[in-house]
Design a protein around this motif. Structure first.
Motif, PDB file in Angstrom:
ATOM      1  N   ASP A 114      16.619  14.068  23.406  1.00  0.00           N
ATOM      2  CA  ASP A 114      17.230  14.754  22.279  1.00  0.00           C
ATOM      3  C   ASP A 114      17.211  16.202  22.740  1.00  0.00           C
ATOM      4  N   GLN A 115      16.338  16.710  23.407  1.00  0.00           N
ATOM      5  CA  GLN A 115      16.462  18.310  23.690  1.00  0.00           C
ATOM      6  C   GLN A 115      17.795  18.575  24.642  1.00  0.00           C
ATOM      7  N   ARG A 116      18.007  17.694  25.519  1.00  0.00           N
ATOM      8  CA  ARG A 116      19.323  17.621  26.315  1.00  0.00           C
ATOM      9  C   ARG A 116      20.221  17.717  25.567  1.00  0.00           C
ATOM     10  N   SER A 117      20.501  17.176  24.750  1.00  0.00           N
ATOM     11  CA  SER A 117      21.723  17.124  23.691  1.00  0.00           C
ATOM     12  C   SER A 117      21.938  18.379  23.028  1.00  0.00           C
ATOM     13  N   LYS A 118      20.682  18.919  22.341  1.00  0.00           N
ATOM     14  CA  LYS A 118      20.709  20.542  22.000  1.00  0.00           C
ATOM     15  C   LYS A 118      21.305  21.295  23.003  1.00  0.00           C
ATOM     16  N   ILE A 119      20.600  21.213  24.025  1.00  0.00           N
ATOM     17  CA  ILE A 119      20.803  22.200  25.359  1.00  0.00           C
ATOM     18  C   ILE A 119      22.272  22.340  25.727  1.00  0.00           C
ATOM     19  N   ASP A 120      22.724  21.243  25.830  1.00  0.00           N
ATOM     20  CA  ASP A 120      24.276  20.790  26.418  1.00  0.00           C
ATOM     21  C   ASP A 120      25.434  21.588  25.380  1.00  0.00           C
ATOM     22  N   ALA A 121      24.830  21.423  24.162  1.00  0.00           N
ATOM     23  CA  ALA A 121      25.674  21.634  23.110  1.00  0.00           C
ATOM     24  C   ALA A 121      25.656  23.385  22.955  1.00  0.00           C
ATOM     25  N   LEU A 122      24.472  23.957  23.212  1.00  0.00           N
ATOM     26  CA  LEU A 122      24.428  25.459  23.261  1.00  0.00           C
ATOM     27  C   LEU A 122      25.270  25.928  24.511  1.00  0.00           C
ATOM     28  N   SER A 123      25.030  25.153  25.672  1.00  0.00           N
ATOM     29  CA  SER A 123      25.375  25.796  26.749  1.00  0.00           C
ATOM     30  C   SER A 123      27.053  25.732  26.867  1.00  0.00           C
ATOM     31  N   ARG A 124      27.682  24.690  26.193  1.00  0.00           N
ATOM     32  CA  ARG A 124      29.145  24.944  25.899  1.00  0.00           C
ATOM     33  C   ARG A 124      29.559  25.851  24.831  1.00  0.00           C
ATOM     34  N   ASP A 125      28.793  26.338  23.944  1.00  0.00           N
ATOM     35  CA  ASP A 125      29.015  27.317  23.042  1.00  0.00           C
ATOM     36  C   ASP A 125      28.734  28.559  23.689  1.00  0.00           C
ATOM     37  N   ILE A 126      27.669  28.705  24.728  1.00  0.00           N
ATOM     38  CA  ILE A 126      27.580  30.020  25.561  1.00  0.00           C
ATOM     39  C   ILE A 126      28.806  30.227  25.997  1.00  0.00           C
ATOM     40  N   TYR A 127      29.201  29.229  26.803  1.00  0.00           N
ATOM     41  CA  TYR A 127      30.296  29.071  27.784  1.00  0.00           C
ATOM     42  C   TYR A 127      31.652  29.778  27.094  1.00  0.00           C
ATOM     43  N   GLY A 128      31.897  29.257  25.827  1.00  0.00           N
ATOM     44  CA  GLY A 128      33.447  29.561  25.188  1.00  0.00           C
ATOM     45  C   GLY A 128      33.058  30.931  24.575  1.00  0.00           C
ATOM     46  N   THR A 129      31.898  31.209  24.240  1.00  0.00           N
ATOM     47  CA  THR A 129      31.670  32.624  23.572  1.00  0.00           C
ATOM     48  C   THR A 129      31.592  33.649  24.628  1.00  0.00           C
ATOM     49  N   THR A 130      31.204  33.363  25.914  1.00  0.00           N
ATOM     50  CA  THR A 130      31.495  34.236  27.040  1.00  0.00           C
ATOM     51  C   THR A 130      32.610  34.371  27.296  1.00  0.00           C
ATOM     52  N   VAL A 131      33.625  33.521  27.445  1.00  0.00           N
ATOM     53  CA  VAL A 131      35.131  33.767  27.553  1.00  0.00           C
ATOM     54  C   VAL A 131      35.582  34.544  26.545  1.00  0.00           C
ATOM     55  N   ASP A 132      35.386  34.326  25.083  1.00  0.00           N
ATOM     56  CA  ASP A 132      35.670  35.239  24.162  1.00  0.00           C
ATOM     57  C   ASP A 132      35.333  36.579  24.126  1.00  0.00           C
ATOM     58  N   PHE A 133      33.895  36.912  24.647  1.00  0.00           N
ATOM     59  CA  PHE A 133      33.496  38.156  24.932  1.00  0.00           C
ATOM     60  C   PHE A 133      34.205  38.895  26.169  1.00  0.00           C
ATOM     61  N   ASN A 134      34.545  38.056  27.301  1.00  0.00           N
ATOM     62  CA  ASN A 134      35.262  38.746  28.376  1.00  0.00           C
ATOM     63  C   ASN A 134      36.832  39.014  27.776  1.00  0.00           C
ATOM     64  N   ASN A 135      37.449  38.304  27.052  1.00  0.00           N
ATOM     65  CA  ASN A 135      38.753  38.753  26.551  1.00  0.00           C
ATOM     66  C   ASN A 135      38.557  39.945  25.626  1.00  0.00           C
ATOM     67  N   ALA A 136      37.680  40.056  24.745  1.00  0.00           N
ATOM     68  CA  ALA A 136      37.435  41.137  23.899  1.00  0.00           C
ATOM     69  C   ALA A 136      37.067  42.198  24.629  1.00  0.00           C
ATOM     70  N   LEU A 137      36.380  42.263  25.617  1.00  0.00           N
ATOM     71  CA  LEU A 137      35.924  43.545  26.468  1.00  0.00           C
ATOM     72  C   LEU A 137      37.314  44.011  27.041  1.00  0.00           C
ATOM     73  N   ILE A 138      38.222  43.087  27.397  1.00  0.00           N
ATOM     74  CA  ILE A 138      39.432  43.675  28.095  1.00  0.00           C
ATOM     75  C   ILE A 138      40.351  44.605  26.936  1.00  0.00           C
ATOM     76  N   GLU A 139      40.527  43.824  25.667  1.00  0.00           N
ATOM     77  CA  GLU A 139      40.911  44.836  24.715  1.00  0.00           C
ATOM     78  C   GLU A 139      40.225  46.043  24.234  1.00  0.00           C
ATOM     79  N   CYS A 140      38.883  45.890  24.415  1.00  0.00           N
ATOM     80  CA  CYS A 140      38.092  47.325  24.198  1.00  0.00           C
ATOM     81  C   CYS A 140      38.460  48.397  25.269  1.00  0.00           C
TER      82      CYS A 140
END
Length: 352
Positions: A214-240
């Motif tokens: 059960d924990q793996r499912s939670k961690i895997d979902a978080l890792s995908r969200d971290i990845y996607g948010t990192t991409v958003d962060f990267n692109n926002a930093l460029i605009e900044c």
């Protein structure tokens, strides 16, 4: 991974984009930027209308036994569709028929249909829903990022078959308003039946292993969200940085973005691998989060990478709302990721 790290040392001031697990078509935007700046990362979208196409069929689904923590343990393996982000997995009783409109799932899998007929049968029948409603199936893998195999550590004794479907992150799904909010394919991978399995583990260890799963499912979902948010962060930093030419993103943060993008959405797999081979998973947890060195199977210090990602360097304008919001979200996700990892490690040690 060594190749990735070598390349990073050579060009430490720009983001390297690789084909990431679950995000294989990501690419750098090809606008011109001076040397040393971050590069925009474009995540591809997938039309909801294509979810049931052949490209999302899970092929090569197999089951068997392998030794894990000194006991025979069922596994299910598959070939991940290239454009999928994760899979979901059902464990089903082997002697229960899963029915469609005029056939059963067993009829589809015996090989009497052509490939086109099989694809159409899956399109016309929601065999996944039928499986869930049959009372004979249990969801054992949710948000599962790894691309090849799941150990069914808590499987009870019995005859079992496994059903696997591919899914796409909602953020990458286009046409959802018209085609519906479903983000998983009807095209299924179905294993043969694993017969007469006997689980000889004590109940207390089985319960701990179920918690680990059960924990793996939670961690895997978080890792995908971290990845996607990192991409958003990267692109926002460029605009900044465009707004303040003299403001540069810190080397530490750029390194963290590079490392995470290089590892992809399945970066947590390194943690699982290290935990299973270690004497103590809690000790592995401590090593991951001391921020100093890499754990077994990873060329980067994962805990340090995540902490550097959200470090407090004042490297973008205060007025840059998009970067601030992405950073705050990342901080929340990393805290949650660490907390779930500790629960995972504790339960894993209880199962030994």
């Amino acid at each position: 991974m060594k190749r990735l790290f070598t390349y990073f040392l050579w060009i430490a001031t720009s983001v390297l984009l690789v084909g990431c697990p679950g995000d294989p078509l990501s690419k750098l935007n090809d606008f011109k930027t001076p040397s040393g700046e971050l590069k925009v990362i474009v995540r591809p979208v997938v039309s909801a209308y294509l979810l049931d196409a052949a490209k999302f069929k899970v092929n090569g689904t197999q089951t068997g036994l392998q030794s894990f923590l000194n006991y025979d343990t069922p596994f299910v393996s598959w070939m991940m569709p290239e454009q999928a982000d994760y899979v979901e997995i059902l464990r089903c009783k082997g002697d229960v028929a899963i029915s469609g409109l005029d056939k059963s799932l067993s009829d589809v899998e015996v090989g009497t249909m052509t490939k086109d007929e099989e694809l159409q049968e899956f399109k016309d029948n929601d065999y996944w829903k039928s499986s869930e409603q049959s009372g004979a199936c249990t969801l054992i893998g949710k948000d599962f990022n790894e691309r090849q195999q799941l150990l069914d550590m808590a499987a009870p004794s019995g005859n079992w078959r496994y059903i696997v479907r591919a899914c796409v992150d909602q953020k990458r799904l286009a046409d959802a308003k018209l085609a519906g909010n479903r983000n998983c394919s009807r095209q299924l991978g179905v294993s043969s039946i694993l017969t007469y399995f006997q689980n000889k583990r004590e109940k207390i260890k089985l319960d701990a292993l179920q918690a680990v799963t059960d924990q793996r499912s939670k961690i895997d979902a978080l890792s995908r969200d971290i990845y996607g948010t990192t991409v958003d962060f990267n692109n926002a930093l460029i605009e900044c940085t465009k707004k303040e030419k003299d403001r540069q993103v810190s080397l530490k943060r750029r390194a963290a973005i590079t490392q995470l993008v290089g590892l992809g959405i399945s970066f947590a797999a390194n943690i699982y691998s290290a935990s299973s081979s270690a004497v103590s998973s809690v000790d592995t947890f401590k090593k991951v989060w001391d921020g100093k060195g890499a754990i077994a199977g990873a060329s980067v210090p994962i805990g340090g990478m995540l902490m550097d990602l959200t470090a407090n360097e004042n490297d973008f304008p205060r007025s840059c709302t998009s970067a601030t919001e992405a950073k705050i979200k990342l901080e929340t996700l990393v805290i949650a990721f660490k907390a779930e990892h500790l629960v995972y490690a504790t339960k894993f040690d209880e199962s030994r």
